[in-house]
Design a protein around this motif. Structure first.
Motif, PDB file in Angstrom:
ATOM      1  N   TYR A  53      -9.475 -11.069  -1.759  1.00 28.56           N
ATOM      2  CA  TYR A  53      -8.237 -10.384  -1.416  1.00 28.56           C
ATOM      3  C   TYR A  53      -7.367 -11.302  -0.562  1.00 28.56           C
ATOM      4  CZ  TYR A  53      -5.041  -7.087   0.686  1.00 28.56           C
ATOM      5  OH  TYR A  53      -3.916  -6.450   1.111  1.00 28.56           O
ATOM      6  N   HIS A  54      -6.122 -11.431  -0.924  1.00 32.30           N
ATOM      7  CA  HIS A  54      -5.168 -12.227  -0.165  1.00 32.30           C
ATOM      8  C   HIS A  54      -3.961 -11.340   0.131  1.00 32.30           C
ATOM      9  CE1 HIS A  54      -7.394 -15.877  -0.977  1.00 32.30           C
ATOM     10  NE2 HIS A  54      -7.420 -15.561  -2.249  1.00 32.30           N
ATOM     11  N   GLY A  55      -4.056 -10.566   1.206  1.00 31.85           N
ATOM     12  CA  GLY A  55      -2.971  -9.656   1.551  1.00 31.85           C
ATOM     13  C   GLY A  55      -1.974 -10.309   2.480  1.00 31.85           C
ATOM     14  N   GLN A  56      -0.751  -9.896   2.365  1.00 34.68           N
ATOM     15  CA  GLN A  56       0.278 -10.371   3.266  1.00 34.68           C
ATOM     16  C   GLN A  56       1.325  -9.294   3.400  1.00 34.68           C
ATOM     17  OE1 GLN A  56       1.608 -13.869   1.193  1.00 34.68           O
ATOM     18  NE2 GLN A  56       3.517 -12.896   0.629  1.00 34.68           N
ATOM     19  N   ASP A  57       1.996  -9.289   4.525  1.00 32.78           N
ATOM     20  CA  ASP A  57       3.056  -8.330   4.770  1.00 32.78           C
ATOM     21  C   ASP A  57       4.355  -9.106   4.901  1.00 32.78           C
ATOM     22  OD1 ASP A  57       4.692  -6.260   5.474  1.00 32.78           O
ATOM     23  OD2 ASP A  57       3.360  -5.457   7.000  1.00 32.78           O
ATOM     24  N   CYS A  58       5.258  -8.876   3.990  1.00 31.82           N
ATOM     25  CA  CYS A  58       6.542  -9.585   3.984  1.00 31.82           C
ATOM     26  C   CYS A  58       7.639  -8.787   4.677  1.00 31.82           C
ATOM     27  CB  CYS A  58       6.946  -9.906   2.550  1.00 31.82           C
ATOM     28  SG  CYS A  58       5.783 -10.978   1.714  1.00 31.82           S
ATOM     29  N   SER A  59       7.280  -7.706   5.344  1.00 29.85           N
ATOM     30  CA  SER A  59       8.260  -6.857   5.999  1.00 29.85           C
ATOM     31  C   SER A  59       8.865  -7.572   7.209  1.00 29.85           C
ATOM     32  CB  SER A  59       7.593  -5.557   6.451  1.00 29.85           C
ATOM     33  OG  SER A  59       8.419  -4.864   7.338  1.00 29.85           O
ATOM     34  N   TYR A  62       7.839  -5.724  10.461  1.00 35.47           N
ATOM     35  CA  TYR A  62       6.491  -6.070  10.907  1.00 35.47           C
ATOM     36  C   TYR A  62       6.479  -7.467  11.525  1.00 35.47           C
ATOM     37  CZ  TYR A  62       1.603  -7.337  10.947  1.00 35.47           C
ATOM     38  OH  TYR A  62       0.377  -7.775  11.334  1.00 35.47           O
ATOM     39  N   LYS A  63       7.105  -8.404  10.851  1.00 41.26           N
ATOM     40  CA  LYS A  63       7.054  -9.800  11.284  1.00 41.26           C
ATOM     41  C   LYS A  63       7.767 -10.019  12.619  1.00 41.26           C
ATOM     42  CE  LYS A  63       8.210 -14.446   9.676  1.00 41.26           C
ATOM     43  NZ  LYS A  63       8.845 -15.225   8.631  1.00 41.26           N
ATOM     44  N   SER A  67       4.483  -6.692  14.932  1.00 46.59           N
ATOM     45  CA  SER A  67       3.413  -7.641  15.238  1.00 46.59           C
ATOM     46  C   SER A  67       3.600  -8.307  16.605  1.00 46.59           C
ATOM     47  CB  SER A  67       3.312  -8.688  14.133  1.00 46.59           C
ATOM     48  OG  SER A  67       2.237  -9.559  14.379  1.00 46.59           O
ATOM     49  N   ASN A 149      -2.725  -2.141  14.651  1.00 46.19           N
ATOM     50  CA  ASN A 149      -2.360  -3.552  14.575  1.00 46.19           C
ATOM     51  C   ASN A 149      -2.987  -4.320  15.741  1.00 46.19           C
ATOM     52  OD1 ASN A 149      -1.108  -5.995  14.075  1.00 46.19           O
ATOM     53  ND2 ASN A 149       0.958  -5.187  14.187  1.00 46.19           N
TER      54      ASN A 149
END
Length: 157
Positions: A53-59, A62-63, A67, A149
């Motif tokens: 699994y390679h998850g990422q959040d492009c939001s 969030y960034k 976070s 988080n």
């Protein structure tokens, strides 16, 4: 009476491959990866152990907001001895309380609507429940996601 049904081979499994549907017999007695998964074709079952699994959040929120906020709280306010799972459990408590409030004030989820007022109840005999449980729920969700988080950041601390 013989027990032939227990030793009979299983029914054919319909497997969708590409754009066609074919009937394929799967032997469930084999311990191979292809026979262990009922809903996967043999090729997919063999590839499953290699999946990563390679998850990422492009939001952007969030960034740039969520976070960094969680990192700031972990770095400045969270003690190092706090277990990451306890942080998430604390956030879950907020959501349970939120659910309880909404359930208490809105058990049918139609209180305050014109249909729930009854037969022509325009003089306002029925009390309309407060709206603050919804505000509390939105704040509790923000707290929960921040604490959730934070637990990952705490575990890497």
């Amino acid at each position: 009476m013989s027990d032939d049904s227990a030793t009979a081979s299983p029914a054919p499994l319909l497997v969708k491959s590409s754009s066609t549907i074919s009937s394929e017999s799967v032997d469930y007695s084999e311990s191979t990866a292809a026979g262990a998964y009922y809903y996967l074709c043999p090729r997919a079952a063999k590839a499953l152990p290699q999946f990563k699994y390679h998850g990422q959040d492009c939001s952007l929120i969030y960034k740039h907001i969520l976070s960094p906020l969680a990192q700031y709280i972990v770095d400045n306010w969270t003690p190092t001895w706090a277990a990451p799972n306890s942080i998430t459990l604390f956030g879950l408590c907020w959501m349970v309380v939120s659910y309880g409030l909404v359930w208490f004030y809105y058990p049918n989820m139609d209180e305050g609507s014109p249909a729930a007022a009854g037969d022509g109840d325009v003089d306002g005999d029925k009390t309309v429940p407060p709206l603050w449980p919804f505000a509390f729920t939105s704040i509790a969700m923000l707290i929960y996601q921040t604490l959730d988080n934070m637990d990952g950041k705490q575990s890497r601390k």
